[in-house]
Scaffold this motif. Structure first.
Motif, PDB file in Angstrom:
ATOM      1  N   GLY A 101       0.822  -1.219   0.000  1.00 31.15           N
ATOM      2  CA  GLY A 101       0.000   0.000   0.000  1.00 31.15           C
ATOM      3  C   GLY A 101       0.854   1.267   0.000  1.00 31.15           C
ATOM      4  N   TRP A 119       7.361 -11.217   5.310  1.00 30.73           N
ATOM      5  CA  TRP A 119       7.691 -12.637   5.469  1.00 30.73           C
ATOM      6  C   TRP A 119       6.549 -13.583   5.100  1.00 30.73           C
ATOM      7  CZ3 TRP A 119       8.756 -13.399  11.439  1.00 30.73           C
ATOM      8  CH2 TRP A 119       7.574 -13.206  12.153  1.00 30.73           C
ATOM      9  N   ASN A 381      -5.366  -6.045   6.033  1.00 35.30           N
ATOM     10  CA  ASN A 381      -4.121  -5.630   6.696  1.00 35.30           C
ATOM     11  C   ASN A 381      -3.524  -4.364   6.101  1.00 35.30           C
ATOM     12  OD1 ASN A 381      -3.458  -7.318   8.774  1.00 35.30           O
ATOM     13  ND2 ASN A 381      -2.539  -8.884   7.455  1.00 35.30           N
TER      14      ASN A 381
END
Ligand SMILES: C[S@@+](CC[C@H](N)C(=O)[O-])C[C@H]1O[C@@H](n2cnc3c(N)ncnc32)[C@H](O)[C@@H]1O
Length: 401
Positions: A101, A119, A381
């Motif tokens: 983002g 990760w 997220n």
């Protein structure tokens, strides 16, 4: 030689028959090739030579030239490659990158991403699909931190909020000047940011976190963050901003902007104005499988009634299409309770992944992960891209870049 295909098998790639394989470090190094130091370039070059299939077209080319052609090919096949080397207005690194983002917003402002770290394999896949780069893995690992280019302008990080209440800790202690590496705060992700910022001294730290970071542990956590950032020589400006004037979603987040230059008196851009309406961002035709089942809908209603009677907990309600949606979170895929779209004579439906992408301000050409669960988690997220763009623009202006 032009047009010859470089066929390099990439392990973590979506569709790779080695199903559970993750991208290798060498593959990751290759996609960051131009930003690497000599030693790491040598590792990438060796890997390239050893794994190149269909070498025919490249027999006579220097490996270096072949790598450049490989990179051009990668960039030509992704929707958001960003500026080429030499064309950038500024450089940045993308930590805790998720699906990029920050990267989307800063690239659009002319920035070039010179290092990314994430990760989670599925998030890496989405990142690769859209920007061409494969993010490096665990940022707490010294061997990964060593790969960060010495010079870059902006450090971006929407870091996970881990509880810590070490009000007494100082940056000086943490950086090993007094206590060494067995300090109790070692391993907390915020402290990794401090370590990287202290070593590389970028012009700006651009950080994002949940709204209640400010009030966490009675304000101690936030006070520690501010103090440590100041101790490594940065100014500190922060604000809680609601994304609803930029995207059709109420999403309040804490933004922290920190400058190396103490003369810069940063002012956050204005986020006042009319909230976006969910109805303007919905897809026209949505398949039936987004409609929630009778069992789930009844469950929602029962749980809401129970919670209402107790006066605690979540109560489900249908989205008001004339207003922004509730905050979309990573668990949205489970039952859609944060935003259920009402439908005529049917149970409500969940948002589609494309609609979630719109709620976070990602462009229509953004490719989401083929696993619906991963796509929902990743959008839940991520940051609201237009908010990052607006703040980013102000940062660039403050720096006169
Ligand atoms: C809140 S999300 C950031 C999302 C991102 N800002 C975006 O726009 O998509 C935090 C991310 O940090 C990643 N993460 C957590 N610990 C990590 C670590 N030690 N090294 C690298 N990535 C990590 C998580 O997998 C998650 O994707």
């Amino acid at each position: 030689m032009k047009g010859a295909k470089v066929n390099l098998k990439t392990y973590g790639e979506i569709g790779n028959s080695k199903k559970n394989a993750d991208f290798t470090l060498e593959e990751t190094l290759l996609t960051h090739y131009d930003a690497l130091a000599n030693k790491s370039q040598a590792v990438a070059r060796k890997y390239f030579e050893e794994n190149l299939h269909g070498l025919n077209g490249f027999k006579h080319l220097m490996v270096e030239e072949a790598i450049q052609e490989y990179l051009i090919e990668i960039r030509a096949n992704v929707p958001f490659p960003g500026p080429s080397w030499g064309e950038e207005k500024f450089t940045f690194i993308d930590l805790f990158a998720g699906i990029g983002g920050f990267r989307m917003a800063l690239q659009n402002l002319g920035g070039k991403c010179v290092f990314s770290s994430e990760w989670d394999k599925a998030a890496k896949q989405t990142y690769r699909l859209n920007y061409g780069d494969i993010p490096f893995g665990d940022i707490t690992k010294q061997e990964i931190q060593k790969l960060i280019p010495q010079k870059f302008d902006i450090l971006c990080a929407g870091f996970p909020c881990q509880p810590f209440s070490r009000a007494g800790v100082s940056a000086r202690n943490f950086l090993g000047l007094q206590h060494g590496f067995d300090h109790p705060t070692q391993g907390n992700l915020f402290f990794e940011i401090i370590k990287i910022a202290a070593k590389h001294q970028p012009q700006v730290l651009f950080l994002e976190n949940v709204k209640n970071l400010k009030s966490h542990d009675g304000g101690n956590t936030f006070a520690t963050i501010e103090r440590m950032i100041k101790e490594i020589g940065y100014s500190f400006f922060s604000k809680i901003i609601n994304a609803e004037t930029e995207v059709p979603q109420r999403r309040e987040r804490t933004y922290m902007i920190c400058f190396k230059n103490p003369q810069i008196n940063f002012e956050f851009p204005d986020f006042k104005g009319i909230s976006k309406k969910l109805k303007d961002y919905l897809e026209e035709s949505v398949p039936n499988n987004y409609t929630i089942s009778d069992a789930m809908w009844t469950g929602h209603i029962k749980r809401s009634k129970r919670n209402k009677d107790r006066g605690t907990g979540f109560t489900v309600s249908l989205a008001d299409l004339n207003r922004p949606s509730n905050t979309i979170v990573a668990r949205y895929y489970k039952d859609g309770k944060e935003c259920l779209v009402p439908q005529l004579d049917q149970n409500p439906r969940m948002l589609t992944p494309r609609e979630c992408a719109r709620l976070q301000g990602f462009p229509e050409t953004f490719k989401f992960h083929p696993s619906k669960k991963s796509a929902y988690q990743q959008f839940g997220n991520s940051v609201a891209v237009p908010v990052i763009s607006k703040i980013g623009k102000q940062i660039i202006e403050s720096l006169h870049l």
